[in-house]
Scaffold this active site. Sequence first.
Site, PDB file in Angstrom:
ATOM      1  N   HIS A 101     -48.371  27.730 -29.288  1.00 49.77           N
ATOM      2  CA  HIS A 101     -47.129  28.182 -29.927  1.00 49.77           C
ATOM      3  C   HIS A 101     -47.418  28.252 -31.428  1.00 49.77           C
ATOM      4  O   HIS A 101     -48.212  27.447 -31.939  1.00 49.77           O
ATOM      5  CB  HIS A 101     -45.985  27.190 -29.765  1.00 49.77           C
ATOM      6  N   ASP A 104     -47.285  24.881 -33.007  1.00 46.27           N
ATOM      7  CA  ASP A 104     -48.307  23.886 -32.657  1.00 46.27           C
ATOM      8  C   ASP A 104     -49.430  23.900 -33.673  1.00 46.27           C
ATOM      9  O   ASP A 104     -50.003  22.870 -33.996  1.00 46.27           O
ATOM     10  CB  ASP A 104     -49.020  24.204 -31.320  1.00 46.27           C
TER      11      ASP A 104
HETATM   12  C1  XLS Z   1     -42.214  23.949 -21.148  1.00 44.34           C
HETATM   13  C2  XLS Z   1     -43.029  25.148 -20.997  1.00 44.34           C
HETATM   14  C3  XLS Z   1     -43.776  25.577 -22.252  1.00 44.34           C
HETATM   15  C4  XLS Z   1     -44.309  26.959 -22.089  1.00 44.34           C
HETATM   16  C5  XLS Z   1     -44.698  27.636 -23.360  1.00 44.34           C
HETATM   17  O1  XLS Z   1     -41.738  23.368 -20.181  1.00 44.34           O
HETATM   18  O2  XLS Z   1     -43.892  24.966 -19.934  1.00 44.34           O
HETATM   19  O3  XLS Z   1     -44.786  24.657 -22.547  1.00 44.34           O
HETATM   20  O4  XLS Z   1     -45.412  26.984 -21.239  1.00 44.34           O
HETATM   21  O5  XLS Z   1     -43.631  27.760 -24.229  1.00 44.34           O
END
Ligand code: XLS
Length: 437
Positions: A101, A104
């Site tokens: 993301h 991140d």
């Molecule tokens: C959260 C989601 C997230 C997505 C990406 O539960 O899995 O991590 O994979 O935004």
Amino acid sequence: MAEAFAGIRKIRYEGSTSKNPLAFKHYNPDEIVEGKSMREHLRFSVAYWHAFRNGLADQFGAATRLMPWDDGSDSVENAIARVHVAFEFFTKLGVDFYCFHDRDVAPEGKTLAQTNQNLDAVVKALKEEQQRTGVKLLWGTANLFTNPRFVHGAGTSCNADVFAFGAAQVKKAMEVTTELGGAGYVFWGGREGYKTLLNTDMGREMDHLAKLLHMAVDYKKKIGFGGQFYIEPKPKEPTKHQYDSDSAACYAFLQHYALAKDFKLNIEANHATLAGHTFAHELQYAACTGLLGSVDANRGDLLLGWDTDQFPTDLYDTALAMLAILSTGGLTTGGLNFDAHVARESFEPVDLFYGHIGGMDAFARGLKIAAAIRKDGVLTKMIQTRYASWNSGVGADIEAGHMDLAKLEQYILKKGQPQANESGRVELIENILNEYI
Ligand code: XLS
Ligand code: NI
Ligand code: NI
């Protein structure tokens, strides 16, 4: 620069007799299965958020994770130092991909302009590391759920300015994903849902979400982003109800808003079970509708009602998942992204290796099991026999569109009772599956 994981060498395949916990017992990247190497089949990816940003705090306790390379600050310098640690990990583990993301990898600034500058500085480091190591970006995404501004959602917010902010963030995240040669871009709508229907204009919110996605499709063409768009279904958490609740809801949404040709699905195992489905069901539904794109490979705990994001170790799950994936011809733009974190109790750096090694071995075995089942053709044969009545006579006429209700009434009036049903052989099939596991 000193190594973050000093003392851990590149993880190698040592075969099933090895007792080395830092070796693969089943994942042999260059071994050929159904004409393709395991590496090409499985396209493993590490999730930046769990691997490098998750301190393992829970609702009741503080973070436990030891990350000695991280100075704990929100600085760009720390973010760049972390990039080097991440790529040391990717290369020692031997994965070809990672996902992130925007938030991140780089800290948010006071203004959007500052935030974007921070991101650009870290993306430069990511790009250099990609070039140095050959590790590639499976997909990028924008975090439209952590910051308090997204309390009512982003694409579905009641606040038009928040929608605009989210759209600006998506634009930038798409640009950096393009810059990094990403194979895809994910939309996960963690806050695109509601807490109570009593304050919610559901139709208007879904229209707005579709608007955001159409804008993204337009912008994709404009900047020439060649990757695949995915929606990641999840029914709830953090919201009580999320609009993209499962594969079927996503399919209906994409059809209704004329978006189906531009999106595929990123299916996550733990989200499937939260939706009351099995992982295999979600994959199979996506496969049937032509939407199977990528996978967030993890596992939930059926005794807990939330997204525990554990590493996948259940061979039934991985085998059935690989059966569904192989049935579509295999992953193309997508991959198996470990959207998983180590347990709060597993706080040492080496645990990150154990988690990923276990997940990779579990999927390697799943692949081999699925390929063996397909080679022997037992299940395929049983399914073909089960539907044999559709191959000729009235069944073939229905499938060909030559029948209507009146003709079928005539057919049954003449015939009397349908031909006798045959046993579904549920237990036999389960026993056969066990022979392969
Ligand atoms: C959260 C989601 C997230 C997505 C990406 O539960 O899995 O991590 O994979 O935004
Ligand atoms: Ni996910
Ligand atoms: Ni999840």
